[in-house]
Design a protein around this motif. Structure first.
Motif, PDB file in Angstrom:
ATOM      1  N   GLU A 185       0.823  -1.199   0.000  1.00 18.06           N
ATOM      2  CA  GLU A 185       0.000   0.000   0.000  1.00 18.06           C
ATOM      3  C   GLU A 185       0.864   1.258   0.000  1.00 18.06           C
ATOM      4  OE1 GLU A 185      -2.175  -3.458   1.298  1.00 18.06           O
ATOM      5  OE2 GLU A 185      -0.349  -2.551   2.078  1.00 18.06           O
ATOM      6  N   PHE A 227      -0.998  -5.941  -6.848  1.00 15.64           N
ATOM      7  CA  PHE A 227      -1.642  -4.771  -6.263  1.00 15.64           C
ATOM      8  C   PHE A 227      -1.654  -3.652  -7.306  1.00 15.64           C
ATOM      9  CE2 PHE A 227       0.224  -7.159  -2.834  1.00 15.64           C
ATOM     10  CZ  PHE A 227      -0.657  -7.057  -1.774  1.00 15.64           C
ATOM     11  N   ARG A 264      -4.220   0.140  -8.590  1.00  7.19           N
ATOM     12  CA  ARG A 264      -5.251   1.086  -8.151  1.00  7.19           C
ATOM     13  C   ARG A 264      -6.652   0.481  -8.248  1.00  7.19           C
ATOM     14  NH1 ARG A 264      -2.081   5.831  -8.887  1.00  7.19           N
ATOM     15  NH2 ARG A 264      -0.035   5.163  -8.162  1.00  7.19           N
ATOM     16  N   THR A 267      -6.715  -5.882  -5.767  1.00  5.21           N
ATOM     17  CA  THR A 267      -5.656  -6.827  -5.402  1.00  5.21           C
ATOM     18  C   THR A 267      -6.116  -8.241  -5.730  1.00  5.21           C
ATOM     19  OG1 THR A 267      -4.986  -5.401  -3.557  1.00  5.21           O
ATOM     20  CG2 THR A 267      -4.211  -7.670  -3.515  1.00  5.21           C
TER      21      THR A 267
END
Length: 298
Positions: A197, A218, A220, A223
């Protein structure tokens, strides 16, 4: 082309002569060179950039790149020696003795850097070439001056090689902020003291590998986990390097090899690229050494 920037070297692997005497056999290696070779074999337009020697080992490295359709036209040549890594096995565990002082790769300077704006479509960095100066600072400068080219980094952190931790961390932090794609192991993440993150605050895609458990993607848009392929493992040499190549080729084939496209890429498309990386890596671990698959083998 996808230009892989970093180390190439000769692994001197332990062997036994016909007379039964201990000996060493030279094999081309280096994490970044492995990624370039894997890209070339997968059919991607691939290039390698690093300092190459004009000695016999440098010639071997050039021939190895050419055999996998990898361009080395941007590489500066010098009469300095090629980096050698002598490998010894103790209870099955590999130990390395590096001969890297004043080598062609180690002494790469910022004056050697090419203008990549018209030569490359993307840049890849990683490995131990980000540790030792002056080459590490030169690669950092190339990364920071990449313009609008997409950048992927696999730090592949080897704590035992790091002599100036503060300087290494500062350099790597700069490069990670610039990177669009970061491939990183869970061990590397712990050493850096960061999280996917946190990395996503700057980068567009984070690929966190968990060995046999696969890779977490991961971005935007979410995930997801991509499973590792189940195979009989001979050794894991070059597995991560091959995964990097497979992911980059998957992104390229999907038309996502730009900063803007990576920014808005769907999670499904990124997982498909990671799946190609996993399939290619599975072939590499199923045979000895860093021997990435050709496209037809997939």
């Amino acid at each position: 082309m996808i230009l892989c920037c970093g180390e190439s070297l000769i692994d001197m692997l332990p062997r036994e002569s016909a007379e039964g005497e201990p000996s060493f056999a030279p094999y081309p290696g280096g994490a970044v060179m492995n990624t370039a070779i894997a890209l070339g074999r997968l059919g991607a337009p691939a290039g390698y950039f690093g300092g190459l020697s004009t000695d016999l080992f440098g010639t071997l490295l050039e021939e190895t790149l050419e055999a996998s359709h990898v361009s080395h036209s941007l590489c500066p040549r010098s009469a300095r020696p090629t980096t050698l890594a002598f490998v010894t096995l103790t209870n099955g565990q590999a130990q390395y003795a590096f001969y890297d002082e004043n080598t062609a790769g180690r002494m790469l300077s910022e004056a050697d850097l090419p203008d990549v704006s018209s030569e490359a479509d993307a840049l890849f960095f990683g490995g131990i070439s980000l540790v030792s100066e002056p080459q590490a600072d030169s690669y950092c400068a190339l990364c920071m001056n990449a313009g609008d080219l997409p950048v992927m980094i696999d730090p592949n952190i080897r704590p035992g090689f790091i002599t100036d931790e503060a300087r290494y961390r500062a350099r790597l932090d700069k490069m990670l902020v610039r990177a669009d794609v970061v491939k990183i192991s869970d061990e590397d993440m712990e050493w850096l003291g960061t999280s996917p993150e946190a990395l996503l605050a700057h980068s567009k895609v984070i690929l966190m590998t968990r060995g046999a458990e696969g890779v977490e993607v991961f971005c935007r848009n979410g995930t997801a986990r991509v499973a590792a392929q189940k195979v009989s493992v001979v050794d894991t040499v070059g597995a991560g390097d091959t995964f990097n190549a497979g992911f980059l080729e998957g992104v390229r084939k999907a038309g996502l090899l730009s900063r803007s496209a990576l920014e808005t890429a769907s999670l499904d498309a990124l997982c498909q690229a990671a799946s190609l990386g996993a399939r290619a890596a599975a072939v590499t671990v199923s045979r000895a050494g860093a021997n990435p698959p050709w496209e037809h083998e997939l």
